[in-house]
Design a protein around this motif. Structure first.
Motif, PDB file in Angstrom:
ATOM      1  N   ASN A 166      -1.345  -2.025  -0.200  1.00 18.60           N
ATOM      2  CA  ASN A 166      -0.466  -0.830   0.073  1.00 18.60           C
ATOM      3  C   ASN A 166       1.072  -1.452   0.134  1.00 18.60           C
ATOM      4  O   ASN A 166       1.317  -2.508   0.993  1.00 18.60           O
ATOM      5  CB  ASN A 166      -0.753  -0.101   1.205  1.00 18.60           C
ATOM      6  CG  ASN A 166       0.485   0.912   1.508  1.00 18.60           C
ATOM      7  OD1 ASN A 166       1.010   1.507   0.589  1.00 18.60           O
ATOM      8  ND2 ASN A 166       0.597   1.324   2.853  1.00 18.60           N
ATOM      9  N   GLY A 167       1.937  -0.981  -0.289  1.00 21.57           N
ATOM     10  CA  GLY A 167       3.310  -1.463  -0.579  1.00 21.57           C
ATOM     11  C   GLY A 167       3.654  -2.465  -1.635  1.00 21.57           C
ATOM     12  O   GLY A 167       4.822  -2.964  -1.629  1.00 21.57           O
ATOM     13  N   SER A 168       2.631  -3.061  -2.294  1.00 23.47           N
ATOM     14  CA  SER A 168       3.119  -3.991  -3.092  1.00 23.47           C
ATOM     15  C   SER A 168       3.558  -3.498  -4.370  1.00 23.47           C
ATOM     16  O   SER A 168       3.599  -2.522  -4.638  1.00 23.47           O
ATOM     17  CB  SER A 168       1.663  -4.810  -3.373  1.00 23.47           C
ATOM     18  OG  SER A 168       0.768  -4.104  -4.206  1.00 23.47           O
ATOM     19  N   ALA A 169       4.151  -4.390  -5.521  1.00 16.76           N
ATOM     20  CA  ALA A 169       4.714  -4.106  -6.637  1.00 16.76           C
ATOM     21  C   ALA A 169       3.541  -3.284  -7.347  1.00 16.76           C
ATOM     22  O   ALA A 169       4.054  -2.221  -7.990  1.00 16.76           O
ATOM     23  CB  ALA A 169       5.398  -5.236  -7.395  1.00 16.76           C
ATOM     24  N   GLY A 170       2.370  -3.673  -7.611  1.00 14.02           N
ATOM     25  CA  GLY A 170       1.448  -3.131  -8.158  1.00 14.02           C
ATOM     26  C   GLY A 170       0.932  -1.556  -7.668  1.00 14.02           C
ATOM     27  O   GLY A 170       0.993  -0.771  -8.336  1.00 14.02           O
ATOM     28  N   ASP A 171       1.032  -1.812  -6.147  1.00 11.98           N
ATOM     29  CA  ASP A 171       0.764  -0.172  -5.521  1.00 11.98           C
ATOM     30  C   ASP A 171       2.007   0.846  -6.035  1.00 11.98           C
ATOM     31  O   ASP A 171       1.582   1.745  -6.410  1.00 11.98           O
ATOM     32  CB  ASP A 171       0.635  -0.570  -4.262  1.00 11.98           C
ATOM     33  CG  ASP A 171       0.605   0.771  -3.576  1.00 11.98           C
ATOM     34  OD1 ASP A 171      -0.302   1.706  -4.085  1.00 11.98           O
ATOM     35  OD2 ASP A 171       1.289   1.105  -2.472  1.00 11.98           O
ATOM     36  N   ARG A 172       2.972   0.313  -5.947  1.00 12.65           N
ATOM     37  CA  ARG A 172       4.166   1.277  -6.260  1.00 12.65           C
ATOM     38  C   ARG A 172       4.225   1.451  -7.658  1.00 12.65           C
ATOM     39  O   ARG A 172       4.512   2.864  -7.979  1.00 12.65           O
ATOM     40  CB  ARG A 172       5.540   0.536  -5.852  1.00 12.65           C
ATOM     41  CG  ARG A 172       5.733   0.244  -4.392  1.00 12.65           C
ATOM     42  CD  ARG A 172       7.032   0.039  -4.389  1.00 12.65           C
ATOM     43  NE  ARG A 172       7.658  -1.237  -4.788  1.00 12.65           N
ATOM     44  CZ  ARG A 172       7.479  -2.252  -4.205  1.00 12.65           C
ATOM     45  NH1 ARG A 172       7.210  -2.465  -3.220  1.00 12.65           N
ATOM     46  NH2 ARG A 172       8.024  -3.431  -4.894  1.00 12.65           N
ATOM     47  N   PHE A 173       3.750   0.575  -8.750  1.00 14.96           N
ATOM     48  CA  PHE A 173       3.848   0.825  -9.911  1.00 14.96           C
ATOM     49  C   PHE A 173       2.619   2.025 -10.383  1.00 14.96           C
ATOM     50  O   PHE A 173       2.812   3.045 -11.168  1.00 14.96           O
ATOM     51  CB  PHE A 173       3.678  -0.284 -11.104  1.00 14.96           C
ATOM     52  CG  PHE A 173       3.363   0.136 -12.316  1.00 14.96           C
ATOM     53  CD1 PHE A 173       4.459   0.248 -13.121  1.00 14.96           C
ATOM     54  CD2 PHE A 173       2.076  -0.068 -12.742  1.00 14.96           C
ATOM     55  CE1 PHE A 173       4.096   0.534 -14.710  1.00 14.96           C
ATOM     56  CE2 PHE A 173       1.810   0.075 -14.219  1.00 14.96           C
ATOM     57  CZ  PHE A 173       2.727   0.455 -14.951  1.00 14.96           C
ATOM     58  N   HIS A 174       1.407   1.691 -10.137  1.00 15.93           N
ATOM     59  CA  HIS A 174       0.363   2.624 -10.134  1.00 15.93           C
ATOM     60  C   HIS A 174       0.545   3.924  -9.674  1.00 15.93           C
ATOM     61  O   HIS A 174       0.136   4.926 -10.260  1.00 15.93           O
ATOM     62  CB  HIS A 174      -1.029   1.920  -9.557  1.00 15.93           C
ATOM     63  CG  HIS A 174      -1.403   0.678 -10.608  1.00 15.93           C
ATOM     64  ND1 HIS A 174      -1.611   0.780 -11.758  1.00 15.93           N
ATOM     65  CD2 HIS A 174      -1.702  -0.526 -10.076  1.00 15.93           C
ATOM     66  CE1 HIS A 174      -2.123  -0.365 -12.077  1.00 15.93           C
ATOM     67  NE2 HIS A 174      -2.008  -1.259 -11.195  1.00 15.93           N
TER      68      HIS A 174
END
Length: 363
Positions: A166-174
């Protein structure tokens, strides 16, 4: 000797009876174990859900009859295609399809036949309604079933990974990508894919058929490849829209579990973070996703009406669109009832299975 000790020295049947009645009641034949009480409670819970489903199905049956009679237009005149037809011929057609009867009599006949699985004869195809549905059902199950398997796997996997990071770049993108796709109308996305990947635009050549289920000239393994080629764009359209909803529900459910004490305990025991997620967090976060999956299974029978129409897919969705254009009342009523019944039954099945996954449900 004190008077307080006297009752303890009393002997005889009366004294024994008095002591016996002061203790816990003996287990008799009416006493039940916790397991028996739990089974009875579950059966009562399941019976209530099934009764509610039966009431809902009857309500849908009634609604399907009256709803489509509000559609403007005369089915008989639509079937004549605007040709000059005598009054006697129109009266004969009305009598053939039972449209000359009073509305209440049409309704009672419809309900009586529907309870036996007979939804009448299609106006435009002049064939039993259930025969037309049986012909179109395999195409719908192939399309929506394939899409269901793909978007369920992708949505659960990406949703779990996004929540765990949660909060990572991958999470924000997805999350942003899923929200965007979830907001896109499926028919608009289908038309966009046809323009870019079927017709071709600029340097991008057309690679896929614009519609249909087959070319009509292939046999054997070449036929399987041809059908798979026609499947690509409608499946991509359904997956793009539906995986987003699965991802968002799975992500939200897992985020609710992230701060639980049992996860802290699992980590304290030395389990790897990946094992904590797969063995402990994800199974407990699956309950809301299970409900969504059962709803999607019900929609699998209903098919994707807009997607099937855009891609000219010969399934239940396309058949429903054709029936509405007449309106072909027996066919429209039967399809509407099937679509609603599939969703109701899948929701009921989810409710019945829920207590087996989480014993707190249904208490």
């Amino acid at each position: 000797m004190s008077t307080e000790s006297t009752p303890a020295l009393l002997k005889g049947a009366a004294g024994v009876d008095a002591v016996a009645t002061d203790g816990p009641a003996p287990a008799g034949p009416s006493a039940r174990s916790p397991r028996a009480r739990s089974t009875t409670a579950y059966l009562r819970y399941a019976a209530g859900k099934l009764a509610g489903a039966a009431v809902s199905l009857f309500a849908v049956l009634v609604t399907s009859f009256f709803l489509f009679r509000l559609i403007p237009g005369d089915p008989v005149k639509q079937m004549t295609g605007g040709r000059q037809v005598s009054t006697e011929q129109i009266a004969a057609m009305r009598k053939e399809f039972g449209l000359d009867l009073p509305l209440w009599q049409q309704f009672t006949q419809y309900c009586g036949k529907a309870l036996t699985g007979d939804f009448g004869t299609s106006y435009q195809f002049h064939a039993p309604v259930m025969d037309k549905i049986s012909e179109a059902l395999p195409a719908t199950l192939l399309l929506t079933g394939t899409a269901f398997v793909i978007y369920t796997a992708i949505g659960i996997w990406l949703g779990a990974r996004s929540a765990w990071r949660n909060g990572s770049a991958g999470d924000r993108f997805h999350t942003a990508f899923a929200l965007t796709l979830y907001s896109v109308p499926s028919f608009w996305l289908g038309l966009l894919l046809i323009i870019t990947l079927s017709v071709g635009i600029g340097p991008v050549p057309g690679m896929f058929p614009t519609g249909g289920m087959e070319s009509g000239s292939e046999t054997g393994f070449a036929y399987v490849v041809d059908v798979a080629h026609h499947l690509v764009l409608p499946v991509v359209t359904l997956v793009a829209v539906e995986y987003a909803r699965t991802l968002l529900v799975m992500r939200s459910s897992l985020l609710d579990e992230m701060g639980s004490d049992y996860l802290t305990t699992a980590r304290a025991k030395g389990l790897r973070d990946d094992l904590v997620r797969r063995r402990h967090a994800v199974p407990n976060a699956m309950l809301p996703t299970v409900t969504l999956l059962f709803v999607n299974l019900g929609n699998t029978v209903a098919g994707a009406i807009l997607v099937e129409t855009v891609f000219s897919w010969p399934g239940l969705g396309g058949l429903f669109y054709q029936a509405l254009s007449v309106p072909d009342l027996p066919l429209v009523q039967a399809l509407f009832f099937m679509f609603a019944a599939a969703v109701i039954l899948m929701n009921t099945l989810a409710d019945v299975i829920y207590p087996l996954l989480d014993p707190r449900v249904g208490r």
